[in-house]
Design a protein around this motif. Sequence first.
Motif, mmCIF file in Angstrom:
data_model
loop_
_atom_site.group_PDB
_atom_site.id
_atom_site.type_symbol
_atom_site.label_atom_id
_atom_site.label_comp_id
_atom_site.label_asym_id
_atom_site.label_seq_id
_atom_site.Cartn_x
_atom_site.Cartn_y
_atom_site.Cartn_z
ATOM 1 N N ILE A 51 0.535 -1.440 -0.060
ATOM 2 C CA ILE A 51 0.079 -0.401 -0.181
ATOM 3 C C ILE A 51 0.770 1.128 -0.197
ATOM 4 N N LEU A 56 -0.183 -2.320 -5.708
ATOM 5 C CA LEU A 56 -1.560 -3.137 -5.448
ATOM 6 C C LEU A 56 -1.810 -4.219 -5.555
ATOM 7 N N ALA A 80 -8.885 -0.741 4.195
ATOM 8 C CA ALA A 80 -8.064 0.075 3.503
ATOM 9 C C ALA A 80 -8.022 0.284 2.130
ATOM 10 N N LEU A 81 -8.173 -0.035 0.938
ATOM 11 C CA LEU A 81 -8.672 0.417 -0.047
ATOM 12 C C LEU A 81 -9.695 1.382 -0.116
ATOM 13 N N ASN A 82 -10.118 1.460 0.826
ATOM 14 C CA ASN A 82 -10.911 2.464 0.183
ATOM 15 C C ASN A 82 -11.739 3.784 1.609
ATOM 16 N N CYS A 83 -10.428 3.685 2.221
ATOM 17 C CA CYS A 83 -10.896 4.385 3.504
ATOM 18 C C CYS A 83 -10.582 5.497 2.733
ATOM 19 N N PRO A 92 -5.537 5.069 0.164
ATOM 20 C CA PRO A 92 -5.195 3.595 0.996
ATOM 21 C C PRO A 92 -4.949 3.716 2.320
ATOM 22 N N THR A 93 -4.720 2.928 2.659
ATOM 23 C CA THR A 93 -4.055 3.304 3.532
ATOM 24 C C THR A 93 -3.740 1.445 5.124
ATOM 25 N N PRO A 96 -6.920 1.729 8.721
ATOM 26 C CA PRO A 96 -7.851 2.437 8.098
ATOM 27 C C PRO A 96 -8.223 3.424 10.054
ATOM 28 N N ARG A 143 -13.314 4.149 -3.506
ATOM 29 C CA ARG A 143 -12.538 3.929 -4.754
ATOM 30 C C ARG A 143 -12.627 2.953 -5.477
#
Length: 555
Positions: A51, A56, A80-83, A92-93, A96, A143
């Motif tokens: 990330i 990804l 994590a991908l949509n936060c 992305p993180t 989240p 996202r």
Amino acid sequence: MSESDPAFDLGEPPQPAAADPYRVLARKYRPQTFKELVGQDAMVTTLENAIKRGRLAHAFLLTGIRGTGKTSTARLIAKALNCVGPDGQGGPTIDPCGVCEPCRSIAEGRNIDVIEMDAASHTGVDDMRAVIDAARLAAFGARFKIYIIDEVHMLSRNAFNALLKTLEEPPAHVKFLLATTEVNKVPVTVLSRCQRFDLRRIPAEKLAAHFTHVLSLEGVEAEPEALALIARAAEGSARDGLSILDQAIAHASLDGGGVRADAVREMLGLSDRGAVRTVLGQVLAADAAAALASLRAQYSLGVDPQAVFRGLLETVHGITLAKVGTPPDAAQPLEEQAAVADWAGRLSFAVLHRLWQLLLKGHDEIARAALPIEAAEMALLRVIHASTLPDPADLARQLASGVAPSPTASAPAPAPAPAPAPAPAEAALPGTIEAIVDLLANSREQALASRLEYHASVVRLDGSELVLSAARPLPADLVGETAATLKRVTGRPWKVTTDPAPGEPTIRDQAAAHLARTEAQLRAAPAVAAAFDAFPDAQFAEGEVERIAHQRREA
């Protein structure tokens, strides 16, 4: 005033507040962040780095046994991908925030862009076509549009084939998260298109620590041994362990005693560890009547006979690990650690290996038996009988020395053969490995002589310095035993070392080569060759080639 007057309207009677429905621990404490994911640190580190670097994958495959967190991990990856962060500006993180709309909606299972499918009920090609068609559409508010397909190995062959192209080259806004407990059933063509993460079994000590944390939040007390028993019974699965813990809390008495070890044993049908040690001690003492009585006592308490043998196997395994120097299990009670250490000091590896094989055979027989307790008793008697037999190595020494073996020799720790008187210092030293073997055999060291015949490939022999080839693995104790025994037999110190260089063929290899040459020469003789041509399935009489080879060697 009439009853219809508003002053008499007292309203609806008060209703009792509706109780919140109980949520089982496995659902209540499902991980909501990667930090709460137990025992999967390597996978979390890989995802974090991916990330941070923006590398990804478009498809992830999560494998592992039940209850290790595959579906939870898939949902965490989706978060994590949509936060977007509390301020709506994040990306992305690996951490989240849990408060933004995507995080909350995914956690509550209502995010329209995160689609969870159970492949067991959507196995057909039409189901996959629907996924493929929907994947072309952009995400509504997130996202990424994310498809979580659980138990993906249940898809039909045609469904897998339909998914392949989209799985390899999905639209930029789509991610696939596949989960399975049987990765061997997933086609290689699918595996090659996914980034694979193997979720490991969670160690028992980490499970026990996790259960301690859960109980502290629940306000329930528990004995550490009880949690260790539950952690072992969970077999690496957090969900299984929490389900057992839920049952143990319900099973606990209402007097405030909390979750106790004896109650957990009763609930799971486990044999008490102290009772198992008692049975093992009686077996090693060859006390058949006491061992059978202890086994029956456990059976009367509701313990499965197979569970008793499983406990015996675990104890023998623990003793063997202790004998090789493995640190004791911190979850073991102190009295069990002391007993295991004592047995490890008194029992030889040969005895422990024999016990393991006999108990394992008994365990399997009980599982198939129509009369489990009777099968357990017979298996236990077989183990007891074997424990009274002498160790094979001890027996070989006694036979080689001409001493009649004792029929009641006990299994543990064979006594060493009496050492011969040291040879005078001026005696000539053996100059070949054959001479060393003969010297040892004549000095009542037949066991070591046989081992050298099989393993000793000589690189150099110079006086009392012997260098053996380590090109092939040697028994760990061969070098030290050879040096000590030769010093005792010859009266001089010996230096025995190893070298990776190839050495001369061992005595057994030379004998085998001589035997092969002899048989080839016999087969090449015209009369013998004609006989084999006439009777292709014919064989030399048993031992005949060896007899002729021996005669030629002696000649």
